[in-house]
Write a protein that holds these residues in place. Structure first.
Motif, PDB file in Angstrom:
ATOM      1  N   VAL A   1     133.587  24.141  75.940  1.00  0.00           N
ATOM      2  CA  VAL A   1     132.056  24.170  76.492  1.00  0.00           C
ATOM      3  C   VAL A   1     132.049  25.350  78.043  1.00  0.00           C
ATOM      4  N   GLN A   2     131.003  25.544  77.946  1.00  0.00           N
ATOM      5  CA  GLN A   2     131.311  26.518  79.348  1.00  0.00           C
ATOM      6  C   GLN A   2     130.116  25.580  80.662  1.00  0.00           C
ATOM      7  N   GLY A   3     129.609  24.181  80.216  1.00  0.00           N
ATOM      8  CA  GLY A   3     129.193  23.367  81.330  1.00  0.00           C
ATOM      9  C   GLY A   3     128.898  21.874  80.857  1.00  0.00           C
ATOM     10  N   VAL A   4     128.365  21.369  81.886  1.00  0.00           N
ATOM     11  CA  VAL A   4     128.041  20.221  81.727  1.00  0.00           C
ATOM     12  C   VAL A   4     127.333  19.813  82.256  1.00  0.00           C
ATOM     13  N   VAL A   5     125.788  19.162  81.915  1.00  0.00           N
ATOM     14  CA  VAL A   5     125.168  18.437  82.295  1.00  0.00           C
ATOM     15  C   VAL A   5     124.554  17.038  82.095  1.00  0.00           C
ATOM     16  N   GLY A   6     124.319  16.606  83.440  1.00  0.00           N
ATOM     17  CA  GLY A   6     124.013  14.846  82.822  1.00  0.00           C
ATOM     18  C   GLY A   6     122.383  15.261  83.213  1.00  0.00           C
ATOM     19  N   PRO A   7     122.495  13.583  82.660  1.00  0.00           N
ATOM     20  CA  PRO A   7     120.852  12.689  82.051  1.00  0.00           C
ATOM     21  C   PRO A   7     119.808  13.301  83.574  1.00  0.00           C
ATOM     22  N   THR A   8     120.070  13.733  84.879  1.00  0.00           N
ATOM     23  CA  THR A   8     119.040  14.163  86.086  1.00  0.00           C
ATOM     24  C   THR A   8     119.319  15.252  86.177  1.00  0.00           C
ATOM     25  N   GLY A   9     120.362  16.204  85.873  1.00  0.00           N
ATOM     26  CA  GLY A   9     120.237  17.254  86.116  1.00  0.00           C
ATOM     27  C   GLY A   9     121.939  17.621  86.887  1.00  0.00           C
ATOM     28  N   GLN A  10     122.386  16.716  87.405  1.00  0.00           N
ATOM     29  CA  GLN A  10     123.759  17.185  88.433  1.00  0.00           C
ATOM     30  C   GLN A  10     124.720  17.941  87.364  1.00  0.00           C
TER      31      GLN A  10
ATOM     32  N   LEU B   1     129.626   7.315  85.088  1.00  0.00           N
ATOM     33  CA  LEU B   1     128.346   9.007  84.716  1.00  0.00           C
ATOM     34  C   LEU B   1     129.611  10.001  85.019  1.00  0.00           C
ATOM     35  N   ARG B   2     130.394   9.720  86.050  1.00  0.00           N
ATOM     36  CA  ARG B   2     131.404  11.316  86.133  1.00  0.00           C
ATOM     37  C   ARG B   2     132.789  11.208  85.160  1.00  0.00           C
ATOM     38  N   ARG B   3     133.130   9.676  84.604  1.00  0.00           N
ATOM     39  CA  ARG B   3     134.129  10.044  83.596  1.00  0.00           C
ATOM     40  C   ARG B   3     133.815  10.684  82.615  1.00  0.00           C
ATOM     41  N   MET B   4     132.285  10.070  82.012  1.00  0.00           N
ATOM     42  CA  MET B   4     132.040  11.189  80.858  1.00  0.00           C
ATOM     43  C   MET B   4     131.957  12.212  81.204  1.00  0.00           C
ATOM     44  N   LEU B   5     130.978  12.685  82.337  1.00  0.00           N
ATOM     45  CA  LEU B   5     130.755  14.134  82.572  1.00  0.00           C
ATOM     46  C   LEU B   5     132.124  15.182  82.408  1.00  0.00           C
ATOM     47  N   THR B   6     132.981  14.620  82.986  1.00  0.00           N
ATOM     48  CA  THR B   6     134.091  14.990  83.269  1.00  0.00           C
ATOM     49  C   THR B   6     135.426  15.271  82.191  1.00  0.00           C
ATOM     50  N   ARG B   7     134.973  14.391  80.608  1.00  0.00           N
ATOM     51  CA  ARG B   7     135.080  14.200  79.903  1.00  0.00           C
ATOM     52  C   ARG B   7     134.803  14.868  78.667  1.00  0.00           C
ATOM     53  N   LEU B   8     133.343  15.055  79.085  1.00  0.00           N
ATOM     54  CA  LEU B   8     133.016  16.000  78.249  1.00  0.00           C
ATOM     55  C   LEU B   8     133.322  17.757  78.296  1.00  0.00           C
ATOM     56  N   GLN B   9     133.392  18.170  79.460  1.00  0.00           N
ATOM     57  CA  GLN B   9     133.811  19.239  80.118  1.00  0.00           C
ATOM     58  C   GLN B   9     136.114  19.590  79.741  1.00  0.00           C
ATOM     59  N   SER B  10     136.164  18.557  79.267  1.00  0.00           N
ATOM     60  CA  SER B  10     137.352  18.913  78.715  1.00  0.00           C
ATOM     61  C   SER B  10     137.827  19.353  77.107  1.00  0.00           C
TER      62      SER B  10
ATOM     63  N   GLN C   1     124.623  18.369  77.388  1.00  0.00           N
ATOM     64  CA  GLN C   1     123.713  18.193  78.314  1.00  0.00           C
ATOM     65  C   GLN C   1     123.516  16.350  78.209  1.00  0.00           C
ATOM     66  N   LEU C   2     124.328  15.415  78.635  1.00  0.00           N
ATOM     67  CA  LEU C   2     124.402  14.051  78.414  1.00  0.00           C
ATOM     68  C   LEU C   2     122.867  13.606  79.088  1.00  0.00           C
ATOM     69  N   LEU C   3     122.050  12.879  77.323  1.00  0.00           N
ATOM     70  CA  LEU C   3     121.392  12.637  78.053  1.00  0.00           C
ATOM     71  C   LEU C   3     120.657  11.315  78.056  1.00  0.00           C
ATOM     72  N   CYS C   4     121.825  10.549  77.977  1.00  0.00           N
ATOM     73  CA  CYS C   4     122.029   9.094  78.197  1.00  0.00           C
ATOM     74  C   CYS C   4     122.093   8.453  79.614  1.00  0.00           C
ATOM     75  N   GLU C   5     121.885   7.457  80.500  1.00  0.00           N
ATOM     76  CA  GLU C   5     121.785   7.227  81.818  1.00  0.00           C
ATOM     77  C   GLU C   5     123.257   6.671  82.066  1.00  0.00           C
ATOM     78  N   ALA C   6     123.745   6.718  82.888  1.00  0.00           N
ATOM     79  CA  ALA C   6     125.327   5.060  82.957  1.00  0.00           C
ATOM     80  C   ALA C   6     124.407   4.519  84.172  1.00  0.00           C
ATOM     81  N   GLU C   7     125.077   3.010  83.933  1.00  0.00           N
ATOM     82  CA  GLU C   7     125.269   2.609  85.043  1.00  0.00           C
ATOM     83  C   GLU C   7     126.050   2.003  85.726  1.00  0.00           C
ATOM     84  N   THR C   8     126.885   3.124  86.405  1.00  0.00           N
ATOM     85  CA  THR C   8     127.588   2.909  87.127  1.00  0.00           C
ATOM     86  C   THR C   8     128.192   4.660  87.742  1.00  0.00           C
ATOM     87  N   ASP C   9     128.199   5.487  89.341  1.00  0.00           N
ATOM     88  CA  ASP C   9     128.405   7.294  89.206  1.00  0.00           C
ATOM     89  C   ASP C   9     129.470   6.298  88.500  1.00  0.00           C
ATOM     90  N   VAL C  10     130.325   6.011  89.340  1.00  0.00           N
ATOM     91  CA  VAL C  10     131.415   6.664  88.475  1.00  0.00           C
ATOM     92  C   VAL C  10     131.823   5.849  87.310  1.00  0.00           C
TER      93      VAL C  10
END
Length: 351
Positions: free
Chosen positions: A76-85, A63-72, A52-61
């Motif tokens: 890792v079985q799953g990755v969830v962003g700070p607002t549940g995405q 945030l998506r980079r961080m989530l997909t990087r953590l997924q790799s 689970q990523l707890l820190c906010e990202a300043e842009t959607d782009v």
């Protein structure tokens, strides 16, 4: 929002194995966030191989980079962003895409490079110099990526432009005379492959002495102007460290007897940990440059201080840095003069 379902564990040994895997993933994820996104370890939580990523990202782009990087990350079985995405799919499934005017830099600014294009203002106290003592340095410039092609998370290449004016002023003179101004422009291409990045550029520099300085001093003016090809490689290390190195070749120069080759290398530290509620980050940089023209003698630049930042505008950073320089002057008309100074500067960076 994706719901992650994880089966129960049959015995204590399986539970211990799961805890160990979580610790591995947490350490891996913390290193990734620190080295590639400059986020502290507190930004990540791991439970049953779900990150689970707890820190906010300043842009959607971003945030998506961080989530997909953590997924790799392995395991890792799953990755969830700070607002549940949730991140969906593996990194290798990321579609190709082209972005015009991207909002970040593939190759991050060099903290201690005296010739990095950005906005800055510094006071420099020259030591044991016959002509200058109290010097003001002002830089106006920036990097502008125009188009970026991405074929996988953290795998991208872009093309753009850098432009800057580097100037110094004699603050001890009656009217704070302009001493030297260097005009600098470059066509650039940058590449990022996970923690590695590279910058290639073809740049032009021309150097000009200030009129008032010329009137006050008997100086033999040099018509200094040249174009150079340059390449720099960079690698992000754990704990906020970064190492880089490269070289350049003058493809055209005036005067014609200027020697063509130069080298550069350095080490940087951007703390993964912040202070003052996440608004202040310790930073430091060491830059070494040497040129064939000056007999390969090293030019040492050191800068250290704090970086003021905002989680809403992560790409904008104001650095307050103590500075030290010892070597051949980076100011064009004085390239063959040895100088040494200490100083204090404000540096605005967009990355």
């Amino acid at each position: 929002m994706t719901i992650w379902v994880v089966s129960g564990f049959g015995d204590a040994s399986q539970a211990q194995e799961a805890d160990g895997q979580d610790e591995f993933i947490r350490g891996y994820a913390s290193a990734v966030l620190a080295s590639e996104f400059e986020l502290p370890p507190e930004c990540v939580h791991v439970r049953l191989a779900v990150v689970q990523l707890l820190c906010e990202a300043e842009t959607d782009v971003r945030l998506r980079r961080m989530l997909t990087r953590l997924q790799s990350i392995p395991g890792v079985q799953g990755v969830v962003g700070p607002t549940g995405q949730a991140a969906t799919g593996k990194a290798s499934e990321e579609p190709e895409r082209t972005v015009f005017l991207p909002d970040d830099m593939l190759f991050k600014p060099l903290i201690a490079d005296p010739r990095w294009p950005h906005f800055s203002a510094s006071y420099q106290r020259y030591l044991e110099d016959e002509d200058l003592r109290h010097v003001g340095s002002a830089t106006f410039g920036e990097t502008f990526p125009f188009v970026r092609f991405t074929w996988a998370p953290q795998h991208a290449i872009d093309a753009g432009l850098q432009a800057a004016v580097f100037s110094i002023f004699d603050l001890a003179s009656e009217s704070s005379d302009l001493v030297n101004a260097d005009y600098w422009v470059a066509a650039t291409t940058a590449l990022r492959l996970n923690g590695f990045s590279a910058l290639g550029r073809l740049y032009h520099q021309s150097s000009h002495l200030g009129d008032e300085f010329l009137l006050r001093n008997e100086v033999e003016r040099v018509n200094l102007s040249y174009e150079a090809l340059e390449a720099i490689l960079s690698h992000n290390l754990p704990l906020g460290l970064r190492v880089y190195g490269g070289g350049e070749f003058l493809v055209h120069r005036e005067p014609e007897d200027l020697k063509r080759w130069a080298m550069q290398g350095g080490l940087e530290f951007r703390s993964p940990w912040t202070m003052a509620n996440g608004t202040m980050r310790p930073v430091a940089g060491l830059d070494l440059q040497s040129s064939q023209e000056n007999g390969w003698g090293p030019n040492l630049s050191l800068r250290a201080g704090v970086q003021l930042e905002d989680q809403v505008f992560v790409s904008r950073k104001l650095q307050i840095l103590l500075e030290y320089f010892d070597g051949n002057s980076p100011n064009g008309q004085f390239y063959d003069r040895d100088i040494q100074y200490i100083g204090l500067g404000l540096h605005l960076q967009y990355d």
